[in-house]
Design a protein around this motif. Structure first.
Motif, PDB file in Angstrom:
ATOM      1  N   UNK A 189      -6.591 -38.545 -63.665  1.00 25.57           N
ATOM      2  CA  UNK A 189      -5.755 -39.845 -63.495  1.00 25.57           C
ATOM      3  C   UNK A 189      -5.654 -40.261 -62.192  1.00 25.57           C
ATOM      4  N   UNK A 190      -7.029 -40.479 -61.547  1.00 28.56           N
ATOM      5  CA  UNK A 190      -6.977 -40.808 -59.979  1.00 28.56           C
ATOM      6  C   UNK A 190      -5.774 -42.229 -59.892  1.00 28.56           C
ATOM      7  N   UNK A 191      -5.986 -43.257 -60.691  1.00 27.10           N
ATOM      8  CA  UNK A 191      -5.255 -44.314 -60.339  1.00 27.10           C
ATOM      9  C   UNK A 191      -3.824 -44.492 -60.800  1.00 27.10           C
ATOM     10  N   UNK A 192      -3.112 -43.331 -61.410  1.00 22.98           N
ATOM     11  CA  UNK A 192      -1.894 -43.290 -62.227  1.00 22.98           C
ATOM     12  C   UNK A 192      -0.885 -43.919 -60.951  1.00 22.98           C
ATOM     13  N   UNK A 193      -0.367 -44.785 -61.496  1.00 23.89           N
ATOM     14  CA  UNK A 193       0.837 -45.484 -60.643  1.00 23.89           C
ATOM     15  C   UNK A 193       0.423 -46.632 -59.604  1.00 23.89           C
ATOM     16  N   UNK A 194      -0.884 -46.456 -59.356  1.00 22.39           N
ATOM     17  CA  UNK A 194      -1.180 -47.605 -58.071  1.00 22.39           C
ATOM     18  C   UNK A 194      -1.508 -49.107 -58.758  1.00 22.39           C
ATOM     19  N   UNK A 195      -1.401 -49.822 -57.865  1.00 22.98           N
ATOM     20  CA  UNK A 195      -1.475 -51.342 -58.438  1.00 22.98           C
ATOM     21  C   UNK A 195      -2.894 -51.611 -58.670  1.00 22.98           C
ATOM     22  N   UNK A 196      -2.944 -52.724 -59.376  1.00 23.25           N
ATOM     23  CA  UNK A 196      -4.400 -52.955 -59.896  1.00 23.25           C
ATOM     24  C   UNK A 196      -5.326 -53.392 -58.665  1.00 23.25           C
ATOM     25  N   UNK A 197      -5.033 -53.831 -57.876  1.00 27.95           N
ATOM     26  CA  UNK A 197      -5.829 -54.049 -56.389  1.00 27.95           C
ATOM     27  C   UNK A 197      -6.564 -52.688 -56.107  1.00 27.95           C
ATOM     28  N   UNK A 198      -5.597 -51.623 -55.759  1.00 28.63           N
ATOM     29  CA  UNK A 198      -6.036 -50.419 -55.728  1.00 28.63           C
ATOM     30  C   UNK A 198      -6.900 -49.869 -56.722  1.00 28.63           C
ATOM     31  N   UNK A 199      -6.557 -49.950 -57.771  1.00 28.81           N
ATOM     32  CA  UNK A 199      -7.536 -49.577 -58.988  1.00 28.81           C
ATOM     33  C   UNK A 199      -8.668 -49.982 -58.910  1.00 28.81           C
ATOM     34  N   UNK A 200      -9.047 -51.386 -58.594  1.00 28.85           N
ATOM     35  CA  UNK A 200     -10.263 -51.962 -58.658  1.00 28.85           C
ATOM     36  C   UNK A 200     -11.161 -51.162 -57.342  1.00 28.85           C
TER      37      UNK A 200
END
Length: 575
Positions: A479-490
């Motif tokens: 779950x590397x992007x749990x809780x981060x915003x969509x820009x950071x996920x991208x």
């Protein structure tokens, strides 16, 4: 116009020279869900804490239920972003504690507990320690504790973080029921499909209000500029990278074998010939989403080429599978956490472990990366057996844990230095790797900051940097992007896609079903079993067959396959 239950006018909050909120005006109305969205560090949690009376503004006005924040706490419910319960107390003990803190008369407590346990479906688990609950159950308990006295205003700070799609839908349904009672809800979220369901949305960025209004208003601004491309000759990750590097494309995501692109305002929508991706390329329009409007309002997402991938070594071809699970089973006492897990992942692919909280994903994950010994079965990483060569297998992988697992009391540079030593990098190579990670992940102005005080997005950047600095052939991302915003996920997926093109193999768990689209194959784990395995398009096709849905999403597939498994199990039990 309905009188707001809470509102702010020209709200400012400063921390030294930093303006966490800069002139924000907003309102929470009765019987409506008000969405609060924005990237990490946008000011969402600061705003909620001010409304809850936990923090004083620097300037501007705040009114909650006709008075100052904190004056009418009996009518205010607050669920913080981090799990605010007592893990060594049971479900019912947490409810009793919150009832006492909120001053609920003893004579009214049991009726309130019965109502909330039924409302959250936690009655069966009331004697279980809160720390032993799944992520979805923890969030339900947090919501119940916020409701021990029925509030008029409910403040929810990212209640869906780390929660699987089924639990998120259940939480959303519960909160929707509350609004029918006239309760005003403020829902902060990183899941933009949730924001789409809100009555009104406030979009924050760097403390400033960029948009407020119905979600459809923001979505409508990108209508006719969202396209879906199919039939291209390149590999889908390669095509996405090249498309995002174009000047007329400001965002893009993978959807199975197709790619979805957002075209910049004022630019003509490119046709198949302009994309130059082969004679079978087809370009069609796609329905806009709130996420498209969100990304555009923030100036677009990252470009396609990953600086991390450009400096990474190319992983050599091999006949062996990069990751293999053969009958992996883990039993704790009488409880089977994972049963007979079987899959093989070739070099240069992404394989997803999907499933509800508590299904067995993390157990399978930990067995494969050597953190748990299997009860039976075996596995291999980079051709090295977990039973016979566990140390060598671990040395061949990079691991990013679900929860921030670095050293919070060490600075960013000290964490990087520690992990360079742990991976036994020679001093000169370690120095070059550390400087490269600082540059690639934009950590330059934070090298001397303690890691524990970083915003979540930067914590995750640092965690990924520590996992890849020794350039392993295999990456385990929990779950590397749990809780981060969509820009950071991208940004994360830009790097992951680039690494896979270099031959790196990735095993990933995620609750973002749109991220599952990036997987070459995925397996759905439920009740400790693998219930479906295939490409994203194959899983969606199966969901279409089960539900008669014409174009199901991965989330639709996730829910449909689990419901089908439950139906078959109930039929077997009845027989």
């Amino acid at each position: 116009m309905t009188q707001p239950l809470a509102q702010t006018t020209d709200l400012v909050k400063c921390f030294d020279a930093n303006r966490a909120l800069d002139g924000v005006s907003m309102a929470i109305e009765p019987g409506r869900i008000t969405g609060l969205v924005g990237p990490d560090g946008a000011g969402k949690t600061t705003l909620i804490r001010i409304l809850a009376g936990l923090m004083a503004p620097t300037s501007g006005t705040v009114e909650v239920l006709g008075g100052k924040p904190g004056e009418k706490l009996d009518d205010l419910g607050y669920m913080p972003q981090r799990f605010g319960l007592y893990e060594d107390l049971s479900v019912i003990e947490n409810l009793r504690l919150y009832a006492e803190v909120r001053g609920l008369p003893r004579a009214e407590q049991q009726a309130s507990f019965d109502r909330l346990l039924d409302f959250t479906d936690l009655a069966r688990f009331q004697d279980r320690l809160a720390g032993k609950l799944s992520g979805g159950m923890k969030q339900k308990l947090g919501l119940a504790c916020a409701l021990v006295k029925t509030p008029r205003v409910l403040l929810l700070d990212e209640p869906g973080v780390g929660v699987d799609p089924i639990s998120r839908r259940e939480l959303w349904s519960m909160v929707g029921d509350l609004t029918e009672q006239g309760i005003g809800v403020l829902w902060s979220t990183a899941y933009l499909d949730e924001a789409e369901k809100c009555d009104t949305v406030y979009l924050l960025n760097e403390g400033q209000l960029l948009f407020d209004g119905p979600p459809a208003e923001l979505t409508g601004r990108v209508r006719d500029r969202v396209i879906r491309v199919t039939g291209f000759q390149e590999r889908r990750r390669q095509f996405l990278t090249h498309a995002l590097d174009r000047g007329d494309v400001i965002d893009g995501t993978i959807q199975g074998r197709s790619v979805r692109l957002l075209v910049a305002d004022g630019k003509p929508v490119p046709d198949a010939a302009a994309l130059a991706a082969g004679p079978d390329t087809e370009v069609g329009t796609a329905d806009p989403r709130f996420e498209d409007g969100f990304i555009e309002r923030l100036g677009g997402g990252p470009k396609g080429t990953s600086a991390l991938a450009e400096r990474y070594r190319t992983i050599p071809e091999t006949e062996e599978c990069a990751i293999e699970a053969r009958g992996l089973t883990k039993v704790f006492g009488e409880f089977t956490a994972a049963r007979d897990m079987n899959f093989r992942i070739p070099r240069g692919q992404i394989f997803g472990l999907l499933g509800p909280n508590g299904a067995g994903k993390s157990t399978t994950f930990k067995m494969l990366c050597g953190l748990l010994s299997p009860t039976s079965g075996t596995g291999a990483v980079a051709g090295k057996s977990l039973r016979k060569s566990a140390a060598a297998a671990r040395a061949s992988l990079g691991y990013m844990a679900q929860k921030f697992s670095l050293y919070g009391d060490l600075s960013v540079r000290q964490n990087l230095d520690f992990f360079a030593g742990a991976y036994d990098l020679p001093r000169d190579k370690a120095k070059r790797a550390i400087e490269a990670m600082i540059e690639i992940f934009e950590l330059g102005d934070k090298v001397d900051v303690n890691a524990g005080t970083l915003p979540l997005g930067f914590k995750q950047r640092l965690a990924l940097a520590c996992a890849v600095m020794h350039e392993p052939p295999v990456l385990f991302l929990d779950e590397p992007t749990s809780g981060v915003d969509p820009v950071t996920r991208r940004e994360f997926w830009m790097h992951i896609n680039g690494l896979v093109e270099k031959g790196v193999t990735v095993l990933v768990t995620t609750h973002f079903m749109d991220e599952a689209e990036y997987c070459d194959r995925a397996t759905l784990i439920y009740r400790a079993e693998q219930i479906a395995t295939g490409t994203p398009d194959e899983l969606k096709a199966e969901a279409a067959r089960l539900t008669s849905t014409e174009d199901p999403t991965m989330e639709d597939a996730f829910i449909a396959l689990i419901e089908e498994f439950d139906r078959k199990r109930e039929a077997r039990e009845a027989a």
